[in-house]
Design a protein around this motif. Structure first.
Motif, mmCIF file in Angstrom:
data_model
loop_
_atom_site.group_PDB
_atom_site.id
_atom_site.type_symbol
_atom_site.label_atom_id
_atom_site.label_comp_id
_atom_site.label_asym_id
_atom_site.label_seq_id
_atom_site.Cartn_x
_atom_site.Cartn_y
_atom_site.Cartn_z
ATOM 1 N N ASN A 52 0.837 -1.206 0.000
ATOM 2 C CA ASN A 52 0.000 0.000 0.000
ATOM 3 C C ASN A 52 0.870 1.253 0.000
ATOM 4 O O ASN A 52 2.091 1.192 -0.118
ATOM 5 C CB ASN A 52 -0.987 -0.023 1.162
ATOM 6 C CG ASN A 52 -0.324 0.119 2.520
ATOM 7 O OD1 ASN A 52 0.891 0.181 2.628
ATOM 8 N ND2 ASN A 52 -1.124 0.160 3.555
ATOM 9 N N ASP A 53 0.241 2.417 0.138
ATOM 10 C CA ASP A 53 0.960 3.693 0.083
ATOM 11 C C ASP A 53 1.981 3.859 1.210
ATOM 12 O O ASP A 53 2.957 4.582 1.064
ATOM 13 C CB ASP A 53 -0.039 4.860 0.145
ATOM 14 C CG ASP A 53 -0.946 4.869 -1.064
ATOM 15 O OD1 ASP A 53 -0.537 4.332 -2.111
ATOM 16 O OD2 ASP A 53 -2.059 5.406 -0.957
ATOM 17 N N LYS A 54 1.756 3.186 2.321
ATOM 18 C CA LYS A 54 2.659 3.299 3.468
ATOM 19 C C LYS A 54 3.676 2.167 3.513
ATOM 20 O O LYS A 54 4.227 1.862 4.558
ATOM 21 C CB LYS A 54 1.837 3.311 4.753
ATOM 22 C CG LYS A 54 0.880 4.478 4.822
ATOM 23 C CD LYS A 54 -0.030 4.366 6.005
ATOM 24 C CE LYS A 54 -1.054 5.493 5.945
ATOM 25 N NZ LYS A 54 -2.131 5.316 6.886
ATOM 26 N N SER A 55 3.907 1.513 2.386
ATOM 27 C CA SER A 55 4.874 0.412 2.226
ATOM 28 C C SER A 55 4.560 -0.793 3.111
ATOM 29 O O SER A 55 5.443 -1.525 3.507
ATOM 30 C CB SER A 55 6.300 0.896 2.496
ATOM 31 O OG SER A 55 6.656 1.866 1.552
ATOM 32 N N LYS A 56 3.316 -0.971 3.418
ATOM 33 C CA LYS A 56 2.868 -2.124 4.193
ATOM 34 C C LYS A 56 2.301 -3.152 3.223
ATOM 35 O O LYS A 56 1.512 -2.816 2.350
ATOM 36 C CB LYS A 56 1.794 -1.678 5.181
ATOM 37 C CG LYS A 56 1.393 -2.708 6.167
ATOM 38 C CD LYS A 56 0.405 -2.101 7.149
ATOM 39 C CE LYS A 56 0.094 -3.075 8.245
ATOM 40 N NZ LYS A 56 -0.881 -2.521 9.184
ATOM 41 N N ILE A 57 2.716 -4.415 3.363
ATOM 42 C CA ILE A 57 2.238 -5.455 2.458
ATOM 43 C C ILE A 57 0.910 -6.005 2.974
ATOM 44 O O ILE A 57 0.780 -6.404 4.123
ATOM 45 C CB ILE A 57 3.274 -6.574 2.302
ATOM 46 C CG1 ILE A 57 4.515 -6.007 1.609
ATOM 47 C CG2 ILE A 57 2.700 -7.742 1.529
ATOM 48 C CD1 ILE A 57 5.609 -6.989 1.361
ATOM 49 N N ILE A 58 -0.074 -6.023 2.088
ATOM 50 C CA ILE A 58 -1.423 -6.461 2.411
ATOM 51 C C ILE A 58 -1.780 -7.622 1.492
ATOM 52 O O ILE A 58 -1.454 -7.612 0.309
ATOM 53 C CB ILE A 58 -2.431 -5.306 2.214
ATOM 54 C CG1 ILE A 58 -2.082 -4.153 3.140
ATOM 55 C CG2 ILE A 58 -3.850 -5.771 2.454
ATOM 56 C CD1 ILE A 58 -2.878 -2.901 2.876
#
Length: 160
Positions: A127-133
């Motif tokens: 996502n935009d915050k570099s968190k993998i979903i």
């Protein structure tokens, strides 16, 4: 990259119609005959073999448990749009489940369950915050041809 559009609207509609016809033929009509004409041959059969006639409910329970999903998948040069809903909606409606850029895609895989007509598409993206979903998307009645087309598109995106 060409635009790839996949929709299972007609397949899902036909599948739902078949289930409704099944419900009418094997459950509603015999139940009506049981109450309206209990002394007829068919009424006596369903009265004496209630367990046998109630086994017809098993496919309906499987149908309601698994569900039929209306899917729209659009992959163009920049964006992946995936919509998966149990309720029928218009094909122009892309306010669905997933709307990501190609750069956000990290991995994917398909999984087919044994007793289901749904194929699970699991997509991992950043996502935009570099968190993998990771998201699971249920695809109903996905043909091998469409599955290969989607795999080829996703692999092409991952190679870039």
């Amino acid at each position: 990259m060409k635009t790839i559009l996949f929709s299972n609207k007609t397949k899902a509609d036909i599948f739902n119609i078949i289930v409704i016809i099944y419900l009418l033929i094997f459950y509603i009509i015999p139940l009506q005959l049981l109450f309206l004409a209990p002394s007829s041959t068919i009424g006596l059969f369903f009265k004496n073999n209630f367990l046998l006639s109630s086994l017809n409910l098993i496919p309906l329970f499987i149908y309601f448990y698994s569900g039929v999903f209306y899917n729209i998948i659009k992959i163009d040069s920049y964006i992946i749009n995936i919509s998966s809903k149990r309720i029928k909606s218009s094909t122009a409606n892309f306010n669905g489940l997933l709307d990501i850029k190609h750069e956000m895609l990290k991995s994917f895989y398909f999984k087919k369950n044994f007793l289901s007509w749904n194929t699970v598409l699991s997509i991992s993206f950043k996502n935009d915050k570099s968190k993998i979903i990771s998201k699971k998307i249920y695809l109903t009645l996905l043909s091998k041809k469409n599955k290969l087309k989607l795999e080829k598109s996703f692999n092409k995106i991952l190679l870039k």
